[in-house]
Design a protein around this motif. Sequence first.
Motif, PDB file in Angstrom:
ATOM      1  N   HIS A 249       9.892  -0.144-103.343  1.00 48.39           N
ATOM      2  CA  HIS A 249       9.644  -0.772-102.041  1.00 48.39           C
ATOM      3  C   HIS A 249       9.963  -2.262-102.141  1.00 48.39           C
ATOM      4  O   HIS A 249       9.938  -2.857-103.221  1.00 48.39           O
ATOM      5  N   GLY A 250      10.219  -2.867-100.990  1.00 51.14           N
ATOM      6  CA  GLY A 250      10.444  -4.301-100.924  1.00 51.14           C
ATOM      7  C   GLY A 250      11.888  -4.654-100.660  1.00 51.14           C
ATOM      8  O   GLY A 250      12.774  -3.801-100.579  1.00 51.14           O
ATOM      9  N   THR A 251      12.112  -5.966-100.512  1.00 46.27           N
ATOM     10  CA  THR A 251      13.439  -6.500-100.220  1.00 46.27           C
ATOM     11  C   THR A 251      13.822  -7.509-101.298  1.00 46.27           C
ATOM     12  O   THR A 251      13.044  -8.421-101.613  1.00 46.27           O
ATOM     13  N   ILE A 274       9.839 -24.346-102.317  1.00 42.13           N
ATOM     14  CA  ILE A 274      10.172 -23.383-101.267  1.00 42.13           C
ATOM     15  C   ILE A 274       8.945 -22.529-100.993  1.00 42.13           C
ATOM     16  O   ILE A 274       8.406 -21.885-101.911  1.00 42.13           O
ATOM     17  N   ASP A 275       8.505 -22.546 -99.749  1.00 39.30           N
ATOM     18  CA  ASP A 275       7.294 -21.822 -99.371  1.00 39.30           C
ATOM     19  C   ASP A 275       7.656 -20.381 -99.027  1.00 39.30           C
ATOM     20  O   ASP A 275       8.187 -20.106 -97.941  1.00 39.30           O
ATOM     21  N   ARG A 276       7.400 -19.489 -99.965  1.00 43.42           N
ATOM     22  CA  ARG A 276       7.637 -18.066 -99.756  1.00 43.42           C
ATOM     23  C   ARG A 276       6.396 -17.300-100.216  1.00 43.42           C
ATOM     24  O   ARG A 276       5.699 -17.715-101.143  1.00 43.42           O
ATOM     25  N   ASN A 426       8.213  -4.163 -97.788  1.00 45.96           N
ATOM     26  CA  ASN A 426       7.071  -4.536 -98.625  1.00 45.96           C
ATOM     27  C   ASN A 426       5.809  -3.829 -98.131  1.00 45.96           C
ATOM     28  O   ASN A 426       5.428  -3.991 -96.970  1.00 45.96           O
ATOM     29  N   PRO A 427       5.105  -3.065 -98.993  1.00 44.12           N
ATOM     30  CA  PRO A 427       3.933  -2.322 -98.513  1.00 44.12           C
ATOM     31  C   PRO A 427       2.712  -3.192 -98.268  1.00 44.12           C
ATOM     32  O   PRO A 427       1.737  -2.730 -97.661  1.00 44.12           O
ATOM     33  N   PHE A 428       2.735  -4.452 -98.694  1.00 43.13           N
ATOM     34  CA  PHE A 428       1.572  -5.325 -98.540  1.00 43.13           C
ATOM     35  C   PHE A 428       1.728  -6.314 -97.385  1.00 43.13           C
ATOM     36  O   PHE A 428       0.798  -7.077 -97.103  1.00 43.13           O
ATOM     37  N   ARG A 437       7.407 -16.224 -94.348  1.00 46.92           N
ATOM     38  CA  ARG A 437       8.599 -15.568 -94.873  1.00 46.92           C
ATOM     39  C   ARG A 437       8.311 -15.025 -96.266  1.00 46.92           C
ATOM     40  O   ARG A 437       7.638 -15.657 -97.083  1.00 46.92           O
ATOM     41  N   LEU A 438       8.821 -13.837 -96.511  1.00 50.68           N
ATOM     42  CA  LEU A 438       8.599 -13.183 -97.803  1.00 50.68           C
ATOM     43  C   LEU A 438       9.613 -13.669 -98.826  1.00 50.68           C
ATOM     44  O   LEU A 438      10.771 -13.969 -98.508  1.00 50.68           O
ATOM     45  N   GLY A 439       9.177 -13.734-100.050  1.00 51.37           N
ATOM     46  CA  GLY A 439      10.070 -14.049-101.136  1.00 51.37           C
ATOM     47  C   GLY A 439      10.788 -12.806-101.626  1.00 51.37           C
ATOM     48  O   GLY A 439      10.480 -11.675-101.239  1.00 51.37           O
TER      49      GLY A 439
END
Length: 655
Positions: A249-251, A274-276, A426-428, A437-439
């Motif tokens: 799972h995830g990117t 970088i804020d992720r 992402n499952p969370f 934004r996701l890292g």
Amino acid sequence: MASFSLPVVQDTPSYWGPAVEDATSATSTSASDSRSNGHGHGHTLSPSASSSASVLPPEFRDIPFVPFAKSDKIGRIADWNSSADGSSLAGDRPLRGGRSGRGGRDGGTAQVYGANAGSAFAYFHGEDEATFSVVDNAKTTTKSRGGLTSFSRGRGGARGGARGGARNVAAGARGGRGGASAGRGGPAGRGGPGGAARRGGWRDWDKPQRTREPSVDVGDDWEQLEEIDFSRLAKLKLDVEDPEDLSAHGTLYEYDRSYDRISSVRFEKALQPIDRVRYNPSTRDDPILADLAAKPSQAADAGSAPVRIFATDSILALLMSATRSVYPWDLVITRDAQGNVFLDKREGGAFDFVSVNENAAEPPLELADAAALEGKDAANKSSNNTAAASINTPGNLSLEATYINQNFASQVVNEKKSKTLAGGANPFYDSSAETERLGSCGYRYRKFDVSASSEEQVEIYLRTEVDAFIPGATKSAAPQFITIKTLNEFDSKAPGAGGAPDWRTKLDSQRGAVVATEMKNNSAKLARFAIQSILAGADNMKMGYISRATPRDTSRHVILGTQWYKPKEFAAQINLNLANGWGIVRTIADLARKHASSRDGQGVTSKFVLLKDPNKNVLRFYAVPAAWHDEQEEEAQEAHEAIAEGDEEEDEEDV
């Protein structure tokens, strides 16, 4: 035929020698004061000896005898260092108060008996000994002239070296006259046996003893069940085959190849904040692992079902490298009613942070220890030395290293090229409630078979993480997963640097020496990096070398270089034994199952804590109340909410 009969020896209870006659006999025999012994040497008989002449056989009467009482203490039988006139042969010093020989080391209690005892038993050298000499074949030691060789010798020599007391602690740090003979301070002078010893550190005797606090306080209702030292853990071994992939799972974002061009410190790049958002929940908070645990286990054969263990790669990596750890940590182990074993972490524990120079000979000091070493007050914040030491404490360095590791992983990827794994997003992450934004992060769920025999099947369900991907060599080739890790330099001249060279001058010309020093000072951290990459099935591991822009500024960093590693090859370089790590994991899981069955029986939830002793190489296994971990999480959640409310109030006041 010749015969021999022993003379009659009379017993005298108060003294040694023949019995004394009555007074009349003693007076009559005392007239003869001196007689010859037949060898030309005169001697004087004492009254007791002269009075006993009548009772002695004729053949024993001319033997010289010096009487003494039974209560007298007997010293040496013969003193070969004493001359005929009673003086010592070494310097012609007279005998004083019973001290004999060179300096008289008999304790001062021996006495010289008789009027002329020295002359009575004196030995005179014959003329034939005048030509006698001793050949000395001993090799003489040349005097040291200082220089490089003088540091490996003490101040030995004929006069000895150390003069006793605390000066011996220097252990040969100062050069001087070498030698193997002992000095007055000890058996072999300042340099130890033979004068050779290692050079001691600066003020080794004055350094405060480091006492670390445990990662969690041991409660009064805790019960210690096991105590395992590292020497026992190092002997464990379990071979494990390749895992089975369950889901992903995830990117993931593609790695930016432009960062491979930082091949020299001349091409350094600034590390950008970088804020992720990246999620690293514990085992019990993972919905995928919870679904796997809720499903009934598939029977391995007709008679039994496998034992299932659930964990994450960060937890398992620290447990598998436990014998390298120095700092304290704790692990929560739960066995539920179905027999499943969960390895959990506490929020804010050692699993969420990266240590710095944990394995160095002189690791970073706490602020109080640094102030004690410098002889200063820890509360003196105005001092420059105290301010510099405050940013180089283990806690602050760990926060800085974790910050660097996350920002570097977010900076070296190209967010324009992404890949969503087969299991979905992402499952969370809840897109309806969260806007951050996701890292770049992918979660791979894998199953490992850790069965030691065919009689009992044991499986580990593991959540692993990968940080990015790189495209395959061809269009049809599958992309390769990579993990991104960092090594950081804070100040090569600060206490706790572990003898690391200056990266800006040595990273280009002596990168091998830099890496070797990091392997020595950060053995536990590098072992965790390698294990996490291997568990995740990563094809490559990208290592970044990050340093502070200035030694006293923890907010600005620069990237000095990058390097590729194969995870298994890197593990071999740091002498990491994965079979030993799997043996440790299986042993800890078996302890939890054994004590849970013996204490609470089947069908009951049991909870344990595995605690690394803060000051010893020992793991302690405790049984704790079933509600302990939940209470800790509630308290932590309340503390976070209070901090958040305080921050909001401060923002409103600022507005």
